[in-house]
Write a protein that holds these residues in place. Structure first.
Motif, short mmCIF file in Angstrom:
data_model
loop_
_atom_site.label_atom_id
_atom_site.label_comp_id
_atom_site.label_asym_id
_atom_site.label_seq_id
_atom_site.Cartn_x
_atom_site.Cartn_y
_atom_site.Cartn_z
N GLU A 11 -16.24 -5.61 9.16
CA GLU A 11 -15.78 -7.09 8.54
C GLU A 11 -15.38 -6.69 6.96
OE1 GLU A 11 -17.54 -11.60 8.10
OE2 GLU A 11 -19.00 -9.87 8.45
N GLU A 12 -16.42 -5.87 6.26
CA GLU A 12 -16.24 -5.69 5.00
C GLU A 12 -14.99 -4.99 4.82
OE1 GLU A 12 -18.53 -3.40 1.25
OE2 GLU A 12 -19.53 -4.28 2.95
N GLU A 13 -14.72 -3.95 5.46
CA GLU A 13 -13.42 -3.07 5.30
C GLU A 13 -12.18 -4.11 5.66
OE1 GLU A 13 -15.86 -1.25 7.01
OE2 GLU A 13 -15.76 0.78 6.33
N LEU A 14 -12.36 -4.86 6.90
CA LEU A 14 -11.11 -5.67 7.16
C LEU A 14 -10.75 -6.66 6.04
CD1 LEU A 14 -11.85 -6.60 10.81
CD2 LEU A 14 -9.99 -5.22 10.00
N ILE A 15 -11.80 -7.35 5.52
CA ILE A 15 -11.58 -8.46 4.45
C ILE A 15 -10.75 -7.57 3.44
CG2 ILE A 15 -12.53 -9.75 2.59
CD1 ILE A 15 -14.77 -10.49 4.81
N ALA A 16 -11.29 -6.32 2.69
CA ALA A 16 -10.71 -5.81 2.04
C ALA A 16 -9.21 -5.31 2.13
CB ALA A 16 -11.29 -4.38 1.28
N ILE A 17 -8.88 -5.01 3.28
CA ILE A 17 -7.58 -4.44 3.90
C ILE A 17 -6.64 -5.93 3.82
CG2 ILE A 17 -6.26 -3.61 5.67
CD1 ILE A 17 -8.48 -1.84 6.24
N MET A 18 -7.15 -6.90 4.38
CA MET A 18 -6.22 -8.06 4.44
C MET A 18 -6.07 -8.70 3.24
SD MET A 18 -5.74 -7.78 7.70
CE MET A 18 -4.79 -9.44 7.91
N THR A 19 -7.09 -8.61 2.27
CA THR A 19 -7.02 -9.17 1.06
C THR A 19 -5.84 -8.28 0.17
OG1 THR A 19 -9.23 -10.04 0.62
CG2 THR A 19 -7.98 -9.77 -1.14
N ASN A 20 -5.76 -7.05 0.35
CA ASN A 20 -4.80 -6.31 -0.26
C ASN A 20 -3.36 -6.60 0.42
OD1 ASN A 20 -6.22 -5.08 -2.45
ND2 ASN A 20 -6.80 -3.33 -0.78
N GLU A 21 -3.41 -7.03 1.73
CA GLU A 21 -2.16 -7.26 2.39
C GLU A 21 -1.70 -8.71 1.89
OE1 GLU A 21 -0.29 -6.54 6.88
OE2 GLU A 21 -2.22 -7.60 6.66
N SER A 22 -2.72 -9.47 1.91
CA SER A 22 -2.13 -10.92 1.23
C SER A 22 -1.36 -10.62 -0.26
CB SER A 22 -3.46 -11.87 1.17
OG SER A 22 -4.08 -12.16 2.44
N LYS A 23 -2.09 -9.91 -0.91
CA LYS A 23 -1.55 -9.82 -2.39
C LYS A 23 -0.18 -9.09 -2.23
CE LYS A 23 -5.93 -8.54 -4.92
NZ LYS A 23 -6.72 -7.56 -5.34
N SER A 24 0.05 -8.37 -1.36
CA SER A 24 1.34 -7.65 -1.15
C SER A 24 2.42 -8.79 -0.65
CB SER A 24 1.50 -6.91 0.04
OG SER A 24 0.62 -5.74 -0.33
N TYR A 25 2.07 -9.53 0.22
CA TYR A 25 2.89 -10.81 0.88
C TYR A 25 2.95 -11.89 -0.25
CZ TYR A 25 2.58 -9.67 5.59
OH TYR A 25 2.89 -8.91 6.84
N PHE A 26 2.21 -12.07 -1.20
CA PHE A 26 2.39 -13.08 -2.46
C PHE A 26 3.23 -12.45 -3.15
CE2 PHE A 26 1.14 -14.40 -6.66
CZ PHE A 26 1.35 -15.92 -6.64
N GLU A 27 3.05 -11.34 -3.57
CA GLU A 27 4.18 -10.68 -4.59
C GLU A 27 5.73 -10.59 -4.01
OE1 GLU A 27 3.52 -9.83 -7.54
OE2 GLU A 27 1.60 -10.53 -7.36
N GLU A 28 5.69 -10.40 -2.86
CA GLU A 28 6.97 -10.44 -2.06
C GLU A 28 7.39 -12.01 -2.01
OE1 GLU A 28 7.51 -10.16 2.64
OE2 GLU A 28 7.66 -8.13 1.87
N GLY A 29 6.60 -12.79 -1.82
CA GLY A 29 7.11 -14.39 -1.99
C GLY A 29 7.73 -14.78 -3.29
#
Length: 239
Positions: free
Chosen positions: A139-157
């Protein structure tokens, strides 16, 4: 024009995670492995998660079987095959295994070793309980990975938004699932895009209506001029 819209949606208890799916098959039975893939995919999507090409997370499924054994059954000699499904959740960024689970299955058939093998592989499955356990463990690593992915999608958007590419911007921002602050920023930007699109649409409609009104007035003026000219022509003829 107006049109009716049908909306279908699913409510899930957990935030969705996207996984790549890989199979390492050591059984040699393509048909049976295809059945196993379908069941595993159904388990993952049934919990509200997604299967797609992903460079962040991978579910690696290794299918192995023992050598067939001959056992005595009530109808004579039968073939017994024992198989194992070993599942690894892998972070592809650093090639790290985050969590694992495994399950054993057996296939018994009197016809042939191949039929017993197919039964063993076909009965393999990743239960929802086992998959949830994997997610909990990582869970902890997943949240970190998915949060970073969300940051990438936000910057892309945001980049698409700055270029006024509103469609691609909304597509990227809608994939922001993790990180409260990022989600809030994404929602605000999507609301701004919706407001901008609506305002520009209202302005376009107003321009079209104004243009139609100008055309209508021009036609009326042309008709008035023609009518006036006709009256003057008839008057001149009468004189």
């Amino acid at each position: 024009g107006a049109s009716s819209v049908n909306l279908r949606f699913t409510v899930v208890n957990n935030l969705p995670v996207m996984f790549g799916l890989e199979f390492v098959d050591e059984s040699g039975s393509k048909k049976a492995v295809l059945d196993a893939k379908k069941k595993i995919t159904k388990t993952i999507t049934g919990l509200g998660h997604m299967i797609a090409d992903n460079d962040k997370l991978l579910l690696r499924n290794t299918i192995t079987v023992e050598s067939p054994k001959e056992v005595e059954g009530k109808d004579g000699t039968m073939y017994l095959v024992t198989g194992e499904l070993f599942v690894e959740l892998v972070s592809l960024e650093n090639n790290k295994v985050l969590a694992t689970t495994s399950s054993e299955s057996k296939g018994l058939d009197k016809r042939s070793e191949k039929k017993a093998l197919e039964k063993a592989v076909k009965s393999m499955k990743l239960t929802k309980r086992s998959f949830s356990k994997i997610l909990k463990e990582a869970e902890e690593e997943l949240i970190a990975i998915m949060t970073n992915e969300s940051k990438s999608y936000f910057e892309e958007g945001k980049s698409h938004y700055n270029l006024r590419k509103f469609g691609p911007a909304m597509a990227s921002l809608s994939k922001v699932y993790y990180g409260e602050n990022i989600i809030a920023e994404s929602n605000n930007l999507m609301e701004e895009i919706r407001f901008t699109i609506q305002r520009e649409e209202d302005e376009r409609i107003a321009r079209e209506l104004a243009e139609k009104e100008r055309e209508r007035q021009a036609k009326l003026e042309a008709e008035r001029i023609r009518a006036e000219a006709k009256i003057q022509a008839e008057k001149a003829k009468a004189d």
